[in-house]
Design a protein around this motif. Structure first.
Motif, PDB file in Angstrom:
ATOM      1  N   SER A   1       0.830  -1.205   0.000  1.00  0.00           N
ATOM      2  CA  SER A   1       0.000   0.000   0.000  1.00  0.00           C
ATOM      3  C   SER A   1       0.864   1.254   0.000  1.00  0.00           C
ATOM      4  O   SER A   1       0.647   2.182  -0.800  1.00  0.00           O
ATOM      5  N   TYR A   2       1.861   1.274   0.872  1.00  0.00           N
ATOM      6  CA  TYR A   2       2.728   2.450   0.946  1.00  0.00           C
ATOM      7  C   TYR A   2       3.596   2.584  -0.306  1.00  0.00           C
ATOM      8  O   TYR A   2       3.844   3.698  -0.782  1.00  0.00           O
TER       9      TYR A   2
ATOM     10  N   LEU B   1      -5.799  11.282  -4.864  1.00  0.00           N
ATOM     11  CA  LEU B   1      -5.338  10.208  -5.727  1.00  0.00           C
ATOM     12  C   LEU B   1      -4.238   9.385  -5.064  1.00  0.00           C
ATOM     13  O   LEU B   1      -4.134   8.180  -5.283  1.00  0.00           O
ATOM     14  N   THR B   2      -3.412  10.040  -4.252  1.00  0.00           N
ATOM     15  CA  THR B   2      -2.354   9.308  -3.551  1.00  0.00           C
ATOM     16  C   THR B   2      -2.943   8.245  -2.643  1.00  0.00           C
ATOM     17  O   THR B   2      -2.513   7.093  -2.637  1.00  0.00           O
ATOM     18  N   LYS B   3      -3.947   8.639  -1.869  1.00  0.00           N
ATOM     19  CA  LYS B   3      -4.513   7.732  -0.892  1.00  0.00           C
ATOM     20  C   LYS B   3      -5.362   6.635  -1.518  1.00  0.00           C
ATOM     21  O   LYS B   3      -5.382   5.505  -1.045  1.00  0.00           O
ATOM     22  N   LEU B   4      -6.067   6.971  -2.562  1.00  0.00           N
ATOM     23  CA  LEU B   4      -6.951   5.977  -3.172  1.00  0.00           C
ATOM     24  C   LEU B   4      -6.169   4.754  -3.643  1.00  0.00           C
ATOM     25  O   LEU B   4      -6.608   3.619  -3.469  1.00  0.00           O
TER      26      LEU B   4
ATOM     27  N   VAL C   1     -11.206   9.564   2.673  1.00  0.00           N
ATOM     28  CA  VAL C   1     -10.722  10.180   1.437  1.00  0.00           C
ATOM     29  C   VAL C   1     -11.876  10.612   0.540  1.00  0.00           C
ATOM     30  O   VAL C   1     -11.885  11.728   0.007  1.00  0.00           O
ATOM     31  N   VAL C   2     -12.868   9.744   0.369  1.00  0.00           N
ATOM     32  CA  VAL C   2     -13.986  10.063  -0.529  1.00  0.00           C
ATOM     33  C   VAL C   2     -14.788  11.243   0.003  1.00  0.00           C
ATOM     34  O   VAL C   2     -15.062  12.213  -0.728  1.00  0.00           O
ATOM     35  N   PHE C   3     -15.150  11.186   1.270  1.00  0.00           N
ATOM     36  CA  PHE C   3     -15.947  12.285   1.830  1.00  0.00           C
ATOM     37  C   PHE C   3     -15.101  13.547   1.974  1.00  0.00           C
ATOM     38  O   PHE C   3     -15.608  14.660   1.782  1.00  0.00           O
TER      39      PHE C   3
END
Length: 1358
Positions: free
Chosen positions: A673-674, A1261-1264, A1290-1292
């Motif tokens: 993930s990272y 975008l980084t987190k998604l 992230v979405v909210f």
């Protein structure tokens, strides 16, 4: 499982079985008296007997039979016999010339066999006396022939009699005894005496069972006839008159100076109890959920108000009848003049800008001036700092790295705590202190190893024919099939024999298990139905047939049926006559060893539950041997296979082992993930348009320009800064000896990455988009960019750090530690960004200007054709398309209605979020413990044990002190035992399933004189304690003074208590306290006083988090009521409840308050910091806070919809959501406040254009990319609390920051700070200097230079 601590209460053994034997043998012995035939004739009028003396042994029952005697009663001359008659049968005692149908030996045998029933029933003296009277009248009454008749005889030996008793006597006897409790067994005594459960017992059933030889104790049949009418004997000139002797109700004292039976033992004594208030119905308004109704009303009101406003605004102000086309908004063209719409708008803008140009200092407010000056000073400070970092990058980087490395070195002292108690319970919390008190004064709760065994394949019921003379059949669940029982026994024995090596020592179960009666009995406590057969295959196969082997009188199923009713019996009433007691010396209660049945229908049980109880210790090092054996146990169970069995198992170490395995398995998931996020950051910072030829006016001669414009180095540095900031935080708190948690390692990097990446993108992309001014050096350009972006970075980082630090005010350790580490990591991240990142950016800019390749500075490209105006594709889309679309007049109202609507729905759903944590979520998807958890929920039959602890300081020797505790004869209804008993009446509400055991009441029975021999004896030579079974002739009864008010005198109370606590329960004395209460009473001061004690019972079935929380709350309420009832000047009574799960579930009592407090503190901190750093912009701070509240509320609404419960992990994520929300909100809000566009709508569009792309590319975008990977984790905890909640954050966050916030600002955003415009104009006229140049460039960047308004403004200034 954990229900076993006091299951070893074996004094119940004799209590049940011997009580029953005695109650019948009294009749037998009174019948089978050795007659001293003195030939004395007392005359017919003195009474008439039907038996006297004994005449041999019955070949079937192996018991003596009475001889027929048709003669008058005889005078009892023996002093010993008269004393016994006076004590046990006072109604038959008429003085020294008493005439009876029994002799002294009979009375002595009666006394001997009444010893154990006395211990059991003497809690209610009237019951015991009525019980004894029934046998006194049948045995010694001089008028036996009035109500007894010899029904059958064999050669002058009586084999059956009729016993006629009145309805009043029979029902009076039953009513006086029906509620008598056996505290150690947590059940009623009648359950054993009746041959079935007490709730199914009645007068007729009780007497029929006691008179039947099928019970294994009665020597001949006794046919009770309950009637008030005379009964003629068929074929005989005899009429029986029912026995009509007085009955003492349990509500009446037995004699003067005594007390009625207690409420616990006599329901008629109880004052009417007030039922608990019913569960309040769901809050409703007009039959609609109250929260839904209110929030729905708010939404409707908002929609009506806002809709009306939008319609009026569009018709009246915006002239919406003219379509707002793109060409209209951008201006130009004659169409605007024709329609007049944009001309009117432009004239308004022109007037507003003219007003700004005519500003004087008198027109400025105090806050406006203060805010503008503070912002200018902050910008000036960052400007200077940026130039310093650009000029001396190596120095800055070196000092910053040195500082960070020194802090990171503290990781060598890094310590992680995985103890759940340390994580979720504060050291000063009530549950934690109570657990510590319990563990230090008694012993820690035992370790348990448990199997839940069900049958696979064969689902055929086991048919069992009722033993003759009964007919018919009953059916058992397939788990009771004999061969399957043998297989279960074989598995149990294999586990018992497991061995393992630990430090060159062979460890067996016997080395670590709980042995309640050691050293007298050294067998391990194993709770299993196979203990009914003493873990013996031979006993399991035992059966009794008739002489022709045609009828089977009894087998293992008959024995099982008896034992589940009387688990402490040492002699069942079937033809087998075998013991039900476990091999370890204690009873096994069926609700612990069986599962899957309804109520007490144990034959329908579908699961065997086998529990091995292991000793536990406060010092973890002392548990090493147990852990080693448990590891062997787990290995064995994983490899064990039986096609007929489905086995779910767990050990004490299983959960911790699986958590460690889960953490190890998720390392790869987290790493991937990272890595995805790092890779995206590395490449997204570069100018990807370098390889896009059509972007150039003069295309480059080679694609090698791409390698020059790459920002891989910058991306890597940004990532390293994130890692270094986390390590600095870890090291800093390691120096302070603040232990970390696994949550820190898993969550803080994600948080810092979210916060740090956003700032990296904003800083780098702002530099990329800035054009260098005329005669401006690179250092000045970097200083100008930092001066513009630095305050925004300061705003977000300061807000988040302070919010997290204030969040550490919570008492929940896991949340507090997270807040501390997160706050410090965010601070260090900001520190490294404004030092190392700026310096590296300056170095990288010089590299790019020298046309050197990124990552390979030695390679230089001669092509100097650079893309001058490189704003990036994403920036262009947001600026030229998205911002225009979002600000359309028909789009904005839709956005507001949708977001406000979902917010209102989310707030309404927030109240429905479940509180707690499903323990199965903490296990990996492939964990064997998951199956165990599922079976535990499915087959659980009883709840966890709960101990009501009386703290040190209570006076047990005084009458008042005893009355505050006891539950027996003379005890008040509101005593400790009494209130617990009352709570059991409402078990579905109180969550208390059984009344508590009581060492105090059992001690009274043990100490009270009576029985043969008495329980309390000592060796008159050695003065040592003598057990009741000790045949030593030197053993004599204790010198117990006469009881006062049915209580021992104070001098005797402490004198004999130590002996009671070490006395093992035996047949002769079932009330020995060693097994049940050896650990329940703390003696101190050389056994001269009592310290802390406890009284144990069970919770009802607890399956959900709500059940556990309710159980904790109700137990505390009960203990507080007990304390308030008796605590006073003379009684220092303090009671608290303790159960093993309290320390974990206490957090949920205040989790809602803690959530509101933590979120409230964080939001308040953000409001204050935002207000100050935005130049005292109240409206701006409110906009940020409102948006954050919307985000958090929407996330909580998602929690309800996605079945995410509220617990400490969720709270950590919510606190983190507040911090990350700042990134989504503050940058855009600040861009809005510094913008000098004439209208809110255009300022919102301008802010979105310049900051939206960085927020979108930097954090969203980084987190998604990284979050999606978490969905593939094997850990359910990661899937639920990290993937789902992170995705929601992230979405909210992105939707509110990039959609809702700009629209809301376009409607109600703060007005332009006139002081900023005034000071800019003033500096412009004064020549400016570096500050004016910075301010001018800032404004030039924030105002779209292509718009007509900007052109007009610049012309006015010129």
């Amino acid at each position: 499982m954990d229900l076993l601590k006091f299951i070893s209460v074996i004094f119940l053994v004799a209590c049940f079985s011997e009580h029953y034997v005695v109650s019948v043998n009294v009749v037998d012995e009174v019948k089978f008296v050795d007659v001293d035939d003195d030939g004395q004739d007392v005359g017919e009028d003195e009474g008439h007997c039907i038996w006297y003396d004994t005449c041999g042994i019955d070949p079937n029952t192996k018991k003596p039979l009475n001889c027929i005697y048709n003669g008058p009663a005889k005078q009892l001359n023996d002093t010993t016999g008269l004393d016994i008659l006076k004590r046990y049968c006072p109604t038959l005692y008429t003085g020294e010339n008493s005439k009876t149908c029994c002799s002294t030996p009979q009375l002595q045998y009666l006394q001997e066999n009444m010893a154990v029933p006395f211990q059991v029933l003497s809690r209610c003296p009237s019951c015991f006396q009525n019980f004894v009277n029934m046998y006194c009248f049948s045995t010694c009454d001089p008028h036996q022939s009035d109500f007894l008749y010899v029904y059958k005889n064999d050669s002058a030996k009586i084999t059956a009699i009729n016993y006629t008793i009145s309805v009043e006597f029979a029902h009076g006897l039953y009513n006086s005894c029906r509620d008598v409790q056996i505290p150690s067994a947590n059940q009623r005594a009648l359950g054993v005496l009746c041959g079935r459960d007490a709730k199914d017992c009645s007068v007729g059933v009780w007497l029929d069972y006691m008179g039947s030889t099928d019970n294994g104790q009665t020597p001949f049949s006794i046919y009770f006839d309950i009637t008030d009418d005379p009964v003629p004997v068929a074929g005989e000139n005899i009429t029986l008159n029912p026995l009509k002797r007085p009955i003492t109700p349990c509500t009446v004292p037995l004699h003067n100076g005594s007390s009625p039976c207690s409420c616990q033992d006599c329901r008629d004594v109880c004052t009417p109890s007030v039922p608990p208030p019913p569960t309040p119905p769901p809050w409703q308004i007009l039959h609609i959920d109250g929260y839904m109704f209110i929030m729905g009303s708010i939404f409707i009101a908002f929609t009506v108000f806002f809709g009306t406003y939008a319609i009026c605004y569009n018709i009246i102000v915006q002239d919406s009848l003219s379509l707002d086309n793109d060409w209209e908004e951008t201006g130009g063209g004659d169409c605007c003049e024709v329609y007049g719409y944009n001309t009117n708008k432009r004239s308004k803008k022109k007037k507003k800008m003219t007003d700004f140009d005519n500003l004087t200092e008198k027109d400025l407010g105090v806050f406006e001036k203060f805010g503008a000056k503070m912002e200018m000073k902050i910008e000036r400070l960052f400007n200077r700092w940026g130039r310093f970092c650009s000029r001396r990058p190596i120095l800055v980087i070196g000092l910053a790295l040195l500082f960070s490395i020194l802090l990171s070195a503290g990781i060598t002292l890094f310590d992680v705590t995985t103890d759940p108690v340390e994580l979720w319970s504060a050291p000063d919390s009530r549950a934690r202190e109570e657990k510590q008190y319990f563990d230090s004064h008694f012993v820690p709760f035992y370790r348990t190893e448990q199997l839940i065994i069900t049958r696979t394949g064969n689902h055929s019921l086991v048919k069992h024919d009722n033993p003759p003379p009964a007919s018919g059949s009953i059916y058992f669940n397939p788990i009771f099939e004999l061969d399957f029982m043998h297989q279960v026994l074989a598995l149990q024995n294999e586990i018992t024999e497991l061995e393992t090596e630990y430090k060159n020592e062979t460890i067996t179960l016997n080395d670590i298990c709980f042995q309640p009666l050691a050293p007298d009995y050294t067998d391990c406590t194993i709770m299993s139905v196979l203990q009914y057969f003493q873990n013996s295959a031979v006993n399991l196969d035992k059966s009794v047939w008739d002489e022709f082997h045609f009828f089977e009188y009894a087998n293992y199923l008959d024995h099982f049926q008896y034992c589940v009713r009387s688990p402490a019996s040492v002699n069942d009433t079937t033809k087998l006559h075998t013991s039900c007691m476990g091999k370890f010396g204690g009873p096994v209660f069926p609700w612990i060893a069986l599962g899957g049945m309804e109520g007490d229908n144990y034959k329908d049980a579908s699961a065997h539950v086998i529990t091995f109880t292991v000793n536990n210790h406060l010092e973890d090092s002392k548990n090493a041997k147990a852990k080693a054996w448990e590891e062997k146990f787990i290995q064995f169970m994983k490899s064990y296979h039986n096609p007929n069995m489905s086995i779910a198992f767990s050990s004490e170490r299983s959960i911790q082992d699986e958590l460690n395995r889960e953490s190890a398995s998720d390392v790869l998931t987290i790493l991937i993930s990272y890595l995805i996020m790092f890779a995206y950051i590395t490449f997204a910072l570069g100018k990807l348009s370098s390889c896009c030829w059509y972007c150039y006016e003069q295309p480059p001669t080679t694609l090698l320009r791409f390698f020059i414009d790459m920002k891989v180095t910058m991306g890597l540095v940004g990532v390293l800064i994130v890692l270094l900031s986390v390590s600095s935080s870890l090291g800093f708190f390691s120096y302070l000896n603040v232990k970390a948690t696994l949550i820190i390692i898993e969550v803080v990097p994600f948080l810092v990455l979210a916060v740090g990446v956003d700032n990296i993108f904003i800083l780098v992309q702002s530099f990329q988009r800035e054009k260098r001014l005329v005669n401006e050096t690179l250092d000045e350009q970097i200083g100008r960019v930092v001066g513009k972006v630095g305050p925004s970075m300061l705003l977000t980082s300061t807000s988040e750090s302070i919010a997290f630090f204030l969040g550490a005010l919570t008492t929940m350790p896991a949340v507090r530690i997270f807040s501390l580490y997160a706050g410090m990591a965010v601070f260090f991240n900001f520190f490294l960004q404004i030092t190392c990142l700026i310096s590296v950016m300056a170095i990288d800019a010089r590299r790019a200007e020298g046309n050197r390749f990124d990552c390979c500075c030695c390679i230089k490209e001669n092509d100097t054709n650079k893309l001058e105006n490189d704003n990036g594709i994403l920036y262009t889309i947001v600026k030229d398309y998205y911002s225009h679309f979002l600000m359309k007049e028909w789009v904005r109202p839709i956005v507001m209605v949708l977001f406000v609507g979902y917010f209102c729905a989310s707030v309404a759903m927030t109240s429905k979020i479940e509180v707690g944590l499903d323990q199965s979520l903490s296990m990996p998807e492939d964990s064997y413990v998951l199956r165990y958890f599922n079976n535990l929920t499915k087959y659980l039959s009883v709840g966890a044990p709960v101990y009501f602890v009386v703290k040190d300081g209570h006076n047990y020797t005084s009458l008042k002190g005893q009355n505050a505790i006891c539950g027996g004869n003379g005890c008040p209804q509101d005593s400790l035992v009494g209130q617990i008993f009352q709570a059991t009446k409402w078990a579905n509400v109180s969550k208390i399933a059984h009344t508590s055991n009581s060492w105090l009441d059992d001690y009274f029975n043990w100490l009270e004189p009576g029985g043969s021999p008495v329980c309390c004896r000592y060796d008159n030579v050695t003065l040592e304690f003598c057990e009741a079974t000790n045949p030593n002739p030197n053993c004599v009864p204790c010198d117990v003074k006469s009881f006062v008010n049915d209580r021992p005198q104070e001098t005797d109370f402490m004198k004999y208590l130590p002996w009671y606590l070490k006395d093992n329960p035996e047949l002769k004395c079932a009330k020995g306290g060693h097994a049940a209460y050896g650990n329940a009473v703390q003696l101190k001061d050389g056994n001269q006083s009592i310290g802390a004690t406890y009284f144990m019972t069970y919770h009802s079935i607890l399956k959900t988090s709500k059940d556990y929380i309710d159980a904790l709350k109700n137990a505390r309420e009960i203990s507080e009521n007990i304390t308030l009832s008796f605590n006073g000047p003379e009684n220092n009574l303090t009671v608290f409840p303790y159960s093993v799960f309290y320390v974990f579930y206490e957090q949920y009592l205040t989790i809602v308050h803690d959530t509101m407090f933590n979120l409230g503190v964080c939001v308040a901190a953000i409001f204050v910091v935002t207000f100050l750093l935005l130049g005292c912009e109240l409206f701006s701070a409110l906009m940020v806070v409102i948006t954050i509240c919307f985000i958090v509320a929407d996330i909580m609404g998602m929690m309800y919809l996605w079945n995410i419960s509220l617990n400490a992990i969720a709270l950590v994520n919510l606190v983190m959501a507040v911090g990350i929300s700042v990134e989504f909100c503050s940058h855009i809000t600040r861009a809005f406040t510094v913008s000098t566009m004439p209208t809110r709508k255009e300022r919102a569009k301008d802010a979105l254009a310049h900051m939206g792309s960085s927020v979108l590319s930097g954090i969203t975008l980084t987190k998604l990319g990284g979050i999606v990977v978490l969905a593939f984790s094997k850990s359910q905890l990661f899937q639920v609390f990290y993937f789902r909640m992170y995705l929601g954050i992230v979405v909210f966050g992105a939707s509110h920051g990039l959609i809702f916030l700009p629209v809301m600002l376009s409607y109600v955003g703060p007005p332009i700070n006139k002081a900023k415009i005034f000071y800019q104009q003033e500096k412009k006229l004064d020549g400016g200097g570096e500050e004016s140049q910075s301010q001018a460039s800032s404004r030039q960047n924030l105002v779209n230079n292509d718009t007509p308004v900007a052109v007009y403004t610049q012309n006015q200034r010129l």
